[in-house]
Design a protein around this motif. Structure first.
Motif, PDB file in Angstrom:
ATOM      1  N   ALA A   1       0.838  -1.205   0.000  1.00  0.00           N
ATOM      2  CA  ALA A   1       0.000   0.000   0.000  1.00  0.00           C
ATOM      3  C   ALA A   1       0.871   1.252   0.000  1.00  0.00           C
ATOM      4  CB  ALA A   1      -0.946  -0.001   1.199  1.00  0.00           C
ATOM      5  N   VAL A   2       1.920   1.261   0.818  1.00  0.00           N
ATOM      6  CA  VAL A   2       2.815   2.425   0.875  1.00  0.00           C
ATOM      7  C   VAL A   2       3.510   2.629  -0.467  1.00  0.00           C
ATOM      8  CG1 VAL A   2       4.938   3.330   1.919  1.00  0.00           C
ATOM      9  CG2 VAL A   2       3.138   2.392   3.377  1.00  0.00           C
ATOM     10  N   ALA A   3       4.071   1.558  -1.027  1.00  0.00           N
ATOM     11  CA  ALA A   3       4.782   1.677  -2.304  1.00  0.00           C
ATOM     12  C   ALA A   3       3.824   2.098  -3.425  1.00  0.00           C
ATOM     13  CB  ALA A   3       5.465   0.353  -2.646  1.00  0.00           C
ATOM     14  N   SER A   4       2.657   1.453  -3.489  1.00  0.00           N
ATOM     15  CA  SER A   4       1.673   1.809  -4.516  1.00  0.00           C
ATOM     16  C   SER A   4       1.207   3.245  -4.341  1.00  0.00           C
ATOM     17  CB  SER A   4       0.468   0.870  -4.441  1.00  0.00           C
ATOM     18  OG  SER A   4       0.843  -0.453  -4.704  1.00  0.00           O
ATOM     19  N   GLY A   5       1.017   3.659  -3.105  1.00  0.00           N
ATOM     20  CA  GLY A   5       0.567   5.014  -2.825  1.00  0.00           C
ATOM     21  C   GLY A   5       1.593   6.065  -3.203  1.00  0.00           C
ATOM     22  N   MET A   6       2.866   5.758  -2.964  1.00  0.00           N
ATOM     23  CA  MET A   6       3.904   6.719  -3.347  1.00  0.00           C
ATOM     24  C   MET A   6       3.929   6.916  -4.857  1.00  0.00           C
ATOM     25  SD  MET A   6       6.985   5.783  -0.719  1.00  0.00           S
ATOM     26  CE  MET A   6       8.060   7.072  -1.299  1.00  0.00           C
ATOM     27  N   VAL A   7       3.857   5.818  -5.591  1.00  0.00           N
ATOM     28  CA  VAL A   7       3.842   5.910  -7.050  1.00  0.00           C
ATOM     29  C   VAL A   7       2.580   6.631  -7.520  1.00  0.00           C
ATOM     30  CG1 VAL A   7       3.712   4.572  -9.190  1.00  0.00           C
ATOM     31  CG2 VAL A   7       5.311   3.881  -7.384  1.00  0.00           C
ATOM     32  N   ALA A   8       1.444   6.241  -6.972  1.00  0.00           N
ATOM     33  CA  ALA A   8       0.178   6.864  -7.367  1.00  0.00           C
ATOM     34  C   ALA A   8       0.171   8.356  -7.044  1.00  0.00           C
ATOM     35  CB  ALA A   8      -0.988   6.164  -6.676  1.00  0.00           C
ATOM     36  N   GLY A   9       0.692   8.724  -5.874  1.00  0.00           N
ATOM     37  CA  GLY A   9       0.757  10.135  -5.498  1.00  0.00           C
ATOM     38  C   GLY A   9       1.677  10.929  -6.414  1.00  0.00           C
ATOM     39  N   ALA A  10       2.777  10.302  -6.855  1.00  0.00           N
ATOM     40  CA  ALA A  10       3.680  10.979  -7.797  1.00  0.00           C
ATOM     41  C   ALA A  10       2.972  11.200  -9.140  1.00  0.00           C
ATOM     42  CB  ALA A  10       4.956  10.169  -7.987  1.00  0.00           C
ATOM     43  N   VAL A  11       2.241  10.188  -9.602  1.00  0.00           N
ATOM     44  CA  VAL A  11       1.504  10.326 -10.855  1.00  0.00           C
ATOM     45  C   VAL A  11       0.418  11.399 -10.713  1.00  0.00           C
ATOM     46  CG1 VAL A  11      -0.054   9.151 -12.477  1.00  0.00           C
ATOM     47  CG2 VAL A  11       2.009   7.986 -11.645  1.00  0.00           C
ATOM     48  N   GLY A  12      -0.278  11.394  -9.581  1.00  0.00           N
ATOM     49  CA  GLY A  12      -1.297  12.414  -9.332  1.00  0.00           C
ATOM     50  C   GLY A  12      -0.704  13.814  -9.303  1.00  0.00           C
ATOM     51  N   THR A  13       0.460  13.944  -8.695  1.00  0.00           N
ATOM     52  CA  THR A  13       1.134  15.248  -8.645  1.00  0.00           C
ATOM     53  C   THR A  13       1.528  15.698 -10.039  1.00  0.00           C
ATOM     54  OG1 THR A  13       1.937  14.779  -6.408  1.00  0.00           O
ATOM     55  CG2 THR A  13       3.092  16.506  -7.634  1.00  0.00           C
ATOM     56  N   LEU A  14       2.045  14.776 -10.834  1.00  0.00           N
ATOM     57  CA  LEU A  14       2.400  15.115 -12.213  1.00  0.00           C
ATOM     58  C   LEU A  14       1.157  15.511 -13.012  1.00  0.00           C
ATOM     59  CD1 LEU A  14       4.496  15.383 -14.447  1.00  0.00           C
ATOM     60  CD2 LEU A  14       4.193  12.939 -14.903  1.00  0.00           C
ATOM     61  N   ALA A  15       0.052  14.807 -12.807  1.00  0.00           N
ATOM     62  CA  ALA A  15      -1.195  15.155 -13.503  1.00  0.00           C
ATOM     63  C   ALA A  15      -1.639  16.563 -13.115  1.00  0.00           C
ATOM     64  CB  ALA A  15      -2.291  14.138 -13.169  1.00  0.00           C
ATOM     65  N   MET A  16      -1.597  16.861 -11.828  1.00  0.00           N
ATOM     66  CA  MET A  16      -1.995  18.185 -11.347  1.00  0.00           C
ATOM     67  C   MET A  16      -1.071  19.263 -11.921  1.00  0.00           C
ATOM     68  SD  MET A  16      -2.254  19.358  -7.397  1.00  0.00           S
ATOM     69  CE  MET A  16      -2.583  21.020  -6.882  1.00  0.00           C
ATOM     70  N   ASP A  17       0.215  18.999 -11.895  1.00  0.00           N
ATOM     71  CA  ASP A  17       1.165  19.989 -12.387  1.00  0.00           C
ATOM     72  C   ASP A  17       1.024  20.201 -13.890  1.00  0.00           C
ATOM     73  OD1 ASP A  17       1.980  20.161  -9.791  1.00  0.00           O
ATOM     74  OD2 ASP A  17       4.021  19.438 -10.133  1.00  0.00           O
ATOM     75  N   THR A  18       0.747  19.139 -14.627  1.00  0.00           N
ATOM     76  CA  THR A  18       0.533  19.268 -16.061  1.00  0.00           C
ATOM     77  C   THR A  18      -0.712  20.112 -16.328  1.00  0.00           C
ATOM     78  OG1 THR A  18       1.599  17.127 -16.435  1.00  0.00           O
ATOM     79  CG2 THR A  18       0.178  17.964 -18.199  1.00  0.00           C
TER      80      THR A  18
END
Length: 168
Positions: A6-23
């Motif tokens: 859950a932690v590893a998946s969440g870190m990756v998912a949060g990074a993707v979400g951050t990139l989506a928001m920043d884009t």
């Protein structure tokens, strides 16, 4: 789902979400006449003053200097801003993964209330830290723009979690 997954998946998912928001935010910036390249915009190239630093940098500065009693030179404002921005997104992704990973059938649409919750939390924490005004002092257009960016973050995080965690 194990806690570590859950932690590893969440870190990756949060990074993707951050990139989506920043884009999304960068696209809005460019439509508004901004001329910086994405890399320069994303990395806050040219930021060298704490006075001009955004909220993530200010929070990071306060945490680091308060904990270690070491002053961070202003030339590191952009670095602190980026570490905090991406770290905050990834930490929120971990929180999402812990909750969504415990559900029988998490759904991408859960990203919408998740993104809205992060947005509300920012308008509670940052005014308390004297880095934002209270929410009622912002106009609806500003709040709406900020909310939509956080909804993009939530959907990006939820979508990435579904893929990374193999729940699609």
């Amino acid at each position: 789902m194990t806690p570590l997954r859950a932690v590893a998946s969440g870190m990756v998912a949060g990074a993707v979400g951050t990139l989506a928001m920043d884009t999304f935010l960068y696209s809005r910036y460019r439509r508004g006449g901004g001329a910086s390249r994405f890399r320069d915009w994303e990395l806050s190239t040219g930021l060298s003053s704490w006075d001009d630093a955004p909220a993530p940098a200010q929070v990071g500065r306060r945490l680091f200097e308060g904990l270690f009693r070491i002053e961070i030179p202003a030339r590191h404002a952009a670095l602190v801003s980026n570490v905090m921005h991406w770290g905050y997104g990834m930490l929120n992704g971990v929180e999402y993964a812990i909750v969504a990973g415990s559900l029988r059938r998490p759904h991408i649409a859960y990203g919408l209330p998740f993104g809205a919750t992060v947005w509300v939390g920012d308008y509670i924490i940052l005014p308390a830290a004297k880095l934002y005004e209270p929410i009622w002092k912002y106009d609806l257009e500003t709040l709406g723009k900020d909310l939509t960016a956080h909804l993009v973050f939530g959907l990006g995080t939820a979508t990435a979690f579904q893929v990374v965690a193999g729940r699609s």
